[in-house]
Each structure stands twice: as structure tokens, then as C-alpha cells.
Design a protein around this motif. Structure first.
Motif, short mmCIF file in Angstrom:
data_model
loop_
_atom_site.label_atom_id
_atom_site.label_comp_id
_atom_site.label_asym_id
_atom_site.label_seq_id
_atom_site.Cartn_x
_atom_site.Cartn_y
_atom_site.Cartn_z
N VAL A 714 0.84 -1.21 0.09
CA VAL A 714 0.17 0.07 0.04
C VAL A 714 0.92 1.15 0.01
N TYR A 715 0.70 2.24 -0.87
CA TYR A 715 1.15 3.57 -0.96
C TYR A 715 0.11 4.44 -0.74
N ASN A 716 0.11 5.54 0.00
CA ASN A 716 -0.57 6.57 0.11
C ASN A 716 0.19 7.76 0.14
N THR A 717 -0.28 8.93 -0.39
CA THR A 717 0.30 10.25 -0.16
C THR A 717 -0.07 10.73 1.40
N GLY A 718 0.59 11.77 1.85
CA GLY A 718 0.41 12.05 3.35
C GLY A 718 -0.70 12.70 3.54
N LEU A 719 -1.54 12.41 4.52
CA LEU A 719 -2.52 13.10 5.24
C LEU A 719 -2.20 14.51 5.95
N PRO A 720 -3.16 15.23 6.10
CA PRO A 720 -2.69 16.34 7.09
C PRO A 720 -2.44 16.05 8.47
N GLY A 721 -1.48 16.74 9.18
CA GLY A 721 -0.92 16.23 10.39
C GLY A 721 -1.86 16.35 11.39
N GLY A 722 -3.05 16.92 11.19
CA GLY A 722 -3.92 17.20 12.27
C GLY A 722 -3.61 18.46 13.04
N SER A 723 -4.35 18.72 14.43
CA SER A 723 -3.90 19.70 14.98
C SER A 723 -4.59 19.54 16.42
N PRO A 724 -3.81 20.32 17.17
CA PRO A 724 -4.42 20.32 18.77
C PRO A 724 -5.89 20.76 18.84
N SER A 725 -6.57 20.16 19.86
CA SER A 725 -8.08 20.25 19.74
C SER A 725 -8.52 21.59 19.94
N TYR A 726 -7.62 22.36 20.81
CA TYR A 726 -7.96 23.87 21.03
C TYR A 726 -7.77 24.71 19.90
N ALA A 727 -7.09 24.19 18.93
CA ALA A 727 -6.39 25.37 18.01
C ALA A 727 -7.32 25.27 16.74
N ASP A 728 -6.98 26.39 15.79
CA ASP A 728 -7.56 26.72 14.78
C ASP A 728 -6.81 25.84 13.71
N PRO A 729 -7.73 24.96 12.95
CA PRO A 729 -7.25 24.05 11.88
C PRO A 729 -6.70 24.87 10.91
N TYR A 730 -7.02 25.99 10.71
CA TYR A 730 -6.44 26.87 9.45
C TYR A 730 -5.25 27.27 9.57
N ASN A 731 -4.57 27.13 10.85
CA ASN A 731 -3.13 27.36 11.20
C ASN A 731 -2.35 26.14 11.18
N TYR A 732 -3.00 24.86 10.68
CA TYR A 732 -2.42 23.57 10.90
C TYR A 732 -2.48 22.70 9.74
N GLN A 733 -1.92 23.14 8.46
CA GLN A 733 -2.15 22.36 7.22
C GLN A 733 -0.90 21.74 6.63
#
Length: 817
Positions: A714-733
């Protein structure tokens, strides 16, 4: 040998493909006929006192079935062609006149192909290697299915998350524990592979008869045994055993499986050194009773107990770039003790009052008691890594950028009881059409206490909770805010949910001048209301119309074209109702997805063997999206329906006999999915895994036919790395690295259907094999998410990859009698 070298010396073999024909034989006076001989070439059986028979026959070729009796004239069923693992029912009537039964042809254009379901052979599931073997191990190689966690049975389909997939066993919906986290805490999948007879999967555009989830359907059928059998499989990862049998009068049958699994071998290969003592155990039983030829009863039961004693000791993770390598060293103190006890029972009754009408009654109960308790202090040191190969400290953190500590505490307890009652109907009409319908009542009673907090100290300064709005300018200025945990969640929920759902659908088969066509239209409804200790939420109801159209032209090439469109609502389950603060939001709306699917199914011959190329394009439009983040491998919902989203892509799968007598496939997929929160613009969803390539390949060595070799890649390109639960996901891409994994299995077969042995000790066995497996053969470092390390001095926050397992070796013994 050329196949082995072409596929990196990795290959395997499966058994000859077979199907099953069964039925009840009656005479002209509607009486059962005993001792009728049923034969296909050299294969044969006889009917019992009730006129019942069952016979395994070759698949994927035309056969002639003969029915003979000393009192009655011989009858024949000509030109019957069945697919692998197909269960064909035929009930002839014997009389004194010579009778040639009219030609019956069952081709590849069958019901599953028309519905867009992918069928998987149980033999493939049992043989293909994987760190978490079973059905989900194979599902992850199919088009549209994505996963970057070999320790989890969870998977995402076409932009959906891990909670958006339906799983049925014998038409009974099954559940997973609520507090479960992907990875080392997960334990066993519900499905016991040793008990499986048939597996169907749909990645989207499925019919209205399937329930209220937005992504996919996994439809599993357990065995209805016809003779005694037993098997055992033992490896360094655990032991599985199953026994099946049938009563003398063929009215009772049962298959029971017991499993024990220990993931220490895999977990100990991760970055974190631990004292890890997991215990995953379950027992399942499937009991059938044929009260008559018209009425059947069955019981499915499961008890599972998973215990986790986890004591992390030390971790070092190196990341960054070649020019600027960064590492984090963590010393741990404390432990985690989790436990999940689940009990599941279901009764199903099928009443077929004539050949054209059938009713089904299903009742099930699921009870789970779960606890998640931990106190873990982690003291970390973040800095640059010594890259001098000749240095005594090569690979260690030398130049410190930040130090700190985190103390994580949890006392989470949950008790849930889910009860279902359902009735279904199936009716054939004279107009070559069918009607299916169903009504279901569900009551969910959940008692949940959440107590979690986290305290962070960085460079000797306690960090404040970012949600409190205080500005932290340490160490330059002393803090002016009250001392409070960095994160603090405390809630107690007593929640009950009453649900009514149902569906109705119509199937029609017809012919045009240029081909045959099939039409399916239907609609689902779902009404629910959430209640807790404070009061009741709104009563909500949603409707979901769906349609499928398939067309097979009268061409020389065997092609089927299919189109599907439909609305797929997902009324919130308990985890989707609970927000970041652990509080249940009673009025969360149902998420909605509209599917548009176009597909082409092309069956053809190559090298004199059968192949199939399936290609699909799809688009999904999401509304009322309940956004979430993956916080250190746990899904946490915002529970506010604040977003819209979309997903589109292309999937292709080529499968067939690349090596004679075996089935292999190649899969390719492209996906793009984004969400828009509160109109702020599109960002990648946590499951935005753009490219996927998978290979499941089987071969054998012609000169050593007993040696079977397997490849699961299996080969998959990378997923977004997630963000802390309190954080704004727009800052973690930022994205994780690509997921690359190859598992290989080598098996020496002492005896099976093809390979016979004169050794006396092998006489009781139908199959006996010894295997050697290599997980993560190329030792790739794959990350599932990030752990966020904060440093007050440098004003930086670092995403430390949570790496999965490294190369691991396993030995496996398989025996069947």
C-alpha cells in the motif's frame, strides 16, 4: 519463477475457486425425496430425509448437474455457471417422466455486479499477511479506501472519516467501543475471519436498504455449516480457533470461534519503549435452526474483553530535514490502564411463506462497559541531533532548543446499552420487479463521565489554557493570569436517544433493443430525539432518496455501465454529539452527503484467463458537516454543524488471474476533499489523502508447489498532520510524509486440497501449513499523526510525528480438519 522475480520475489496461491448449489427436492405430491443423487462430473452428494442437499461445484465455468433416483427419472440442469463463493438455490421436482430442466445461465452480470458491490473471497482474507489481519486488512487495498495505521481496523472511504462506515454481519449492524482510540488501544475487529462465508463492500452510491452512514457499507455473511470442521491458527501475535458442525437431521448448525491477540510484538517496535501488556480476547458463536423449509432462526453472540496495561518508559523521535535534523527525547513516569468489556447478542428469523415473498425479523442488544484511566508525566528535551557518524553521541539530542514537561490525567468511564428491533420484507412481482422494505427501532442509553486535564510546563514556566485568552510573554515578563490546567474537560452525561428508521425500494429488470438494464429506486427516513438529565432536544427527521441504473449492452465485449445518485444522511451517534468540552449537544443535525457515481465494469480474457477492470468517478457534496480534529490518534468533534465540504476522485481496480489459479489485483485512486468552516474558505479535510496505490498479489513457485508467497503493498500520499483540539485548523495544514508499507508472507503447505501427503501424522488434516511473515518489509517510517510539543522560550510549537511500527517478523501455523 518469472512471476516471483517480476513482483519482488513475492507471490502466493489460493485454492481452486468453488461455488455452492443447494435446495430441497420434492416429488409431484410435494413430499421430500430422500437419497436423490446429485452429481457434477465426479463430485456428488445425496439428499437427506427432508430432501435437502448441498454440493460444492466448480466456479466460473459451465456445468451440468444431474439428479437421479432409483424410483424417479433422471433430471438435468444444463449450462449452469456460478461465480466464486456464490450460493445458488435450486429446488427441482422429481416425477416419473424424463425431464430436462430448462437452461439456466448465471453469468458475471449478477446482482452484486449490478449493485456495484465488490466481493472478496474468504480464502484471500485468511491468507494475505498484515499487521492487523482480517477483513479490514484487505478492505484497505480496495479503491477509495484509505488508512495510514496498520494497528487499527479503522479506514476512511472517499473523504469520509472513520465513523462513517456501516458494518453488517448477517444483516445485523455491529458497533465498536466508544472510548476506543486508533492504534495500540484498539484490539480486535468484531468480525471473526474463520467464521466468514461471504464479504461484499461498497465505497459509495449504495442502495436505500443499507443504513444511515455517509461513506461505505461492509456486508458480511457468516457460515451456515453443512459438515463438521475445525481449524486453529497460532502465531507470535496470538491464537485463533474455530469449530463448526451440523446435526444429523440438518436442522441445527453452529460455528464458534475464539480469538486471543497480543500486539506487544508490534508495539515494541515503535519509538516509545514501554512495558505494554495487552490482552484482547473474544468468543463468537453463530447458531442456525431450520424449523422447516419455510422458517429459519439464527443467533449471533459475541463477548469481548480487551485490557490494556501501558507503561511508557522512554522515547526518542528524530524528524526535520537532512540539513536541520531535530529530535525529541522523552522520559515517562506513570501508566495507563484501560479496559473494554462488550457483549452483543442478536436473534434473526426468516419466514419465506412462498417463493416470491419473504419476511425477516431481527432483534439485537449491544452492551459495553469501558474505562480509560491514565496518569502519565512526560519530561521532554527538544533540540538538534548529532549527525556526526564517528561521534559517540551519534543520533542523540545535543543542542537543546527547549525543555519541558506534560502531565496528562484521565478518569473516563462509559456504560452504553443499544437495543434494536427490525422487520424487513422482500416481494417478487410478476412484472420482473421486486419490492423491499424495512422498519427499525433503536434505543441508545449512554452513561458517560469524562474527566481529563493536562498541565504543561515549558522551560520552567507553566503554560496557560489558550482558550482563556491570556497573553503569555514568559520568561520576559511574569504571568498575570490564574494558574489553571492547559486543558481541562469535565462532564457527566446521561443520554438516551430514540430512533425510528426505515426504507422502501423497488428493483426492476428489463430489456431494450440494444441491451439489458436494471433500475433501483428507494428512499430512507430517520427520526430521532436526544434526551439527557437536563431535558430533551428537538425531534428531527430526515429523508434520503437514492437511485441506481445499470446497463449491459449487447456487445461482444462484456461491459456493464452503472450510474448512482443519492442522499446519505448521518444522524449523529453519541461520539458526534459530544463536543470538545465533553458536553452533549442535543440538537446536532444530521450530516448530509449527496453521491454522484459513474462506473464501468469490464470483464475480459487475457492469457486465456479471466480479468476485470472496474473504474469509477465520483463527486460528493457535504452539508451540515460536523467538523473534527484528530488529536493524537483520537477523533474529537466540534458538534456544531458549522461547515460544508466536497470530495471528488477517480478509482480503478484491475483484478484477475495474473498467475493461473490465483486472484490478485492492482488498485489506483485519486481523491481531493476540502471543507469550509463558517465561510472562511476551503482547507484540506483530515482525510484528504490524494493518491493511493495498492497491490495484492499471489503466486507460487512451479518447481516447489508447496511454497506459497504473498504480497500486500500500500502506498498513500501524506494526510494533513492534524491539530491540537484547542487550535484553529486553518493554522495547521502541514502534511505527514507518504505512507508506504509492504507486508510479505511465505507459507510452506504440507497438505491442502491440491497438495496431498502420505505422512501418517497429516492424515487427520485437510490443511496444514507453516508460514513466515515480514511486516513493513522495507522498514519505512510511517506517521499516523503529530504530538504537539510547546516551548515558551522560543515561542514555537513543534509537531512530533507519531511513528508506527518498524520491520517485524512473525511465524504462523495453520491447521484445519
Amino acid at each position: 519463477m518469472k512471476h516471483i522475480f517480476f513482483f519482488l520475489l513475492l507471490c502466493t496461491a489460493t485454492f481452486a475457486q468453488t461455488a455452492q448449489i443447494k435446495g430441497v427436492i420434492l416429488n409431484e405430491f410435494n413430499e421430500p425425496v430422500e437419497n436423490v443423487t446429485i452429481r457434477v462430473d465426479e463430485i456428488g452428494t445425496t439428499t437427506d430425509a427432508t430432501g435437502f442437499y448441498i454440493l460444492q461445484v466448480p466456479a466460473n465455468k459451465k456445468i451440468t448437474v444431474t439428479f437421479s433416483h432409483i424410483t424417479y427419472k433422471t433430471s438435468t440442469l444444463k449450462d449452469l455457471q456460478l461465480n466464486a463463493n456464490e450460493d445458488f438455490e435450486f429446488n427441482p421436482v422429481m416425477n416419473v417422466n424424463v425431464e430436462e430442466i430448462s437452461v439456466v445461465t448465471v453469468t458475471a452480470t449478477n446482482k452484486k455486479r449490478i449493485e456495484g458491490l465488490t466481493n472478496i473471497e474468504p480464502t484471500v482474507i485468511r491468507k494475505i499477511p498484515g499487521a492487523n489481519p482480517g477483513i479490514e486488512n484487505i478492505i484497505k487495498t480496495l479503491p477509495g479506501v484509505y488508512s495510514n495505521n496498520e494497528l487499527s481496523t479503522s479506514y476512511a472511504v472517499r473523504g469520509g472519516n472513520y465513523d462513517e462506515n456501516l458494518v453488517y454481519v448477517n444483516e445485523i449492524e455491529v458497533y465498536r467501543p466508544f472510548l476506543i482510540r486508533s492504534g495500540q488501544q484498539e484490539g480486535l475487529s468484531f468480525t471473526n475471519t474463520d467464521m466468514v462465508e461471504n464479504v461484499d463492500f461498497s465505497a459509495g452510491g449504495f442502495q436505500a436498504k443499507y443504513g444511515d452512514k455517509m461513506a461505505s457499507v461492509l456486508d458480511i455473511t457468516y457460515k451456515n455449516p453443512k459438515q463438521f470442521g475445525a481449524n486453529i491458527e497460532a502465531s507470535f501475535l496470538g491464537v485463533n480457533a474455530a469449530v463448526e458442525g451440523v446435526s444429523k437431521n440438518q436442522k441445527w448448525s453452529n460455528v464458534t470461534g475464539v480469538r486471543y491477540r497480543n500486539n506487544s510484538l508490534l508495539v515494541n517496535s515503535q519509538d516509545t519503549e514501554t512495558n505494554y501488556k495487552p490482552s484482547f480476547t473474544d468468543i463468537q458463536t453463530f447458531l442456525n435452526y431450520n424449523a422447516s423449509t419455510k422458517w429459519q432462526w439464527s443467533f449471533l453472540g459475541n463477548v469481548a474483553q480487551n485490557k490494556y496495561n501501558y507503561e511508557p518508559l522512554f522515547r526518542q523521535t528524530n524528524f526535520g530535514t537532512v540539513d536541520q535534523p531535530i529530535g525529541v527525547q522523552v522520559i515517562y513516569d506513570g501508566q495507563e490502564k484501560d479496559e473494554y468489556l462488550t457483549v452483543f447478542g442478536a436473534v434473526k428469523s426468516v419466514y419465506e411463506y412462498n417463493d416470491n415473498n419473504k419476511l425477516k425479523f431481527i432483534a439485537s442488544t449491544y452492551h459495553t462497559q469501558e474505562q480509560e484511566h491514565f496518569d502519565i508525566l512526560s519530561q521532554y528535551r527538544l533540540g538538534e541531533v548529532d549527525t556526526n557518524i564517528g561521534s559517540e553521541t551519534f543520533g542523540d539530542v545535543q543542542f537543546t532548543r527547549g525543555i519541558g514537561s506534560q502531565l496528562n490525567h484521565a478518569r473516563n468511564n462509559l456504560d452504553a446499552l443499544i437495543v434494536n428491533a427490525e422487520v424487513k420484507g422482500f416481494h417478487k412481482l410478476e412484472t420482473k420487479s421486486e419490492i423491499e422494505w424495512g422498519f427499525k427501532y433503536t434505543r441508545e442509553d449512554i452513561r458517560d463521565r469524562v474527566v481529563e486535564w493536562e498541565v504543561i510546563d515549558s522551560a520552567g514556566f507553566s503554560l496557560p489554557n489558550p482558550l482563556l485568552g491570556y497573553t503569555d510573554n514568559q520568561p520576559y515578563e511574569p504571568n498575570q493570569y490564574p494558574l489553571a490546567p492547559y486543558q481541562y474537560v469535565r462532564a457527566t452525561n446521561y443520554t438516551t436517544i430514540n430512533r425510528f428508521s426505515g426504507y422502501g425500494q423497488w428493483n426492476y429488470a428489463g430489456k431494450w433493443e440494444k441491451g439489458e438494464y436494471w433500475l433501483n429506486t428507494g428512499v430512507r427516513f430517520h427520526q430521532w430525539q436526544v434526551n439527557d438529565q437536563i431535558g430533551s432536544g428537538k425531534s428531527q427527521i430526515v429523508f434520503a432518496p437514492r437511485a441506481q441504473f445499470a446497463f449491459k449492452p449487447y456487445w461482444e465485449k462484456d461491459m456493464l455501465f452503472r450510474a448512482a445518485v443519492g442522499v446519505y444522511n448521518q444522524p449523529p451517534f453519541y461520539r458526534e454529539l459530544r463536543d470538545y468540552n465533553g458536553v452533549v449537544q442535543k440538537d446536532v443535525k444530521a450530516q448530509q452527503s449527496i453521491h454522484f457515481v459513474l462506473s464501468n465494469d469490464y470483464s475480459f480474457k487475457m492469457w486465456g484467463r479471466g480479468f476485470k477492470l472496474l473504474s469509477e468517478v465520483y463527486y460528493k457534496d457535504f452539508k451540515n458537516v460536523n467538523t473534527y480534529t484528530i488529536d493524537n490518534v483520537r477523533i474529537r468533534y466540534r458538534a456544531n454543524n458549522d461547515a460544508t465540504a466536497y470530495a471528488y476522485g477517480f478509482d480503478a481496480r484491475l483484478n484477475g488471474e495474473f498467475v493461473p489459479g490465483t486472484e490478485s489485483w492492482f488498485t489506483f485512486g485519486y481523491l481531493k476533499t476540502e471543507e469550509n468552516q463558517d465561510g472562511r474558505g476551503n482547507i484540506a479535510r483530515p482525510t484528504d489523502q490524494r493518491l493511493k496505490f495498492a497491490v495484492l498479489f499471489q503466486d507460487y513457485m512451479p518447481n516447489i508447489p508447496s511454497l506459497k508467497i504473498y504480497l500486500n503493498l500500500v502506498y498513500n500520499t501524506g494526510l494533513p498532520g492534524g491539530s491540537p483540539s484547542y487550535a484553529d485548523p486553518y493554522n495547521y495544514q502541514l502534511r505527514l510524509n507518504d505512507y508506504r508499507r509492504a507486508d510479505a508472507g511465505f507459507s510452506y503447505v504440507f497438505k491442502d486440497e491440491k497438495i496431498q501427503s502420505q505422512r501418517r501424522w497429516l492424515k487427520p488434516f485437510q490443511e496444514f501449513a507453516l508460514g513466515f511473515e515480514i511486516f513493513n518489509m522495507f522498514n519505512n517510517q510511517n506517521a499516523i499523526t503529530n504530538t504537539w510539543v510547546r516551548d515558551v522560550y522560543t515561542k514555537s510549537q513543534y509537531g512530533i510525528p507519531n511513528y508506527m511500527t518498524t520491520r517485524v517478523f512473525n511465524i504462523k501455523l495453520t491447521a484445519r480438519i
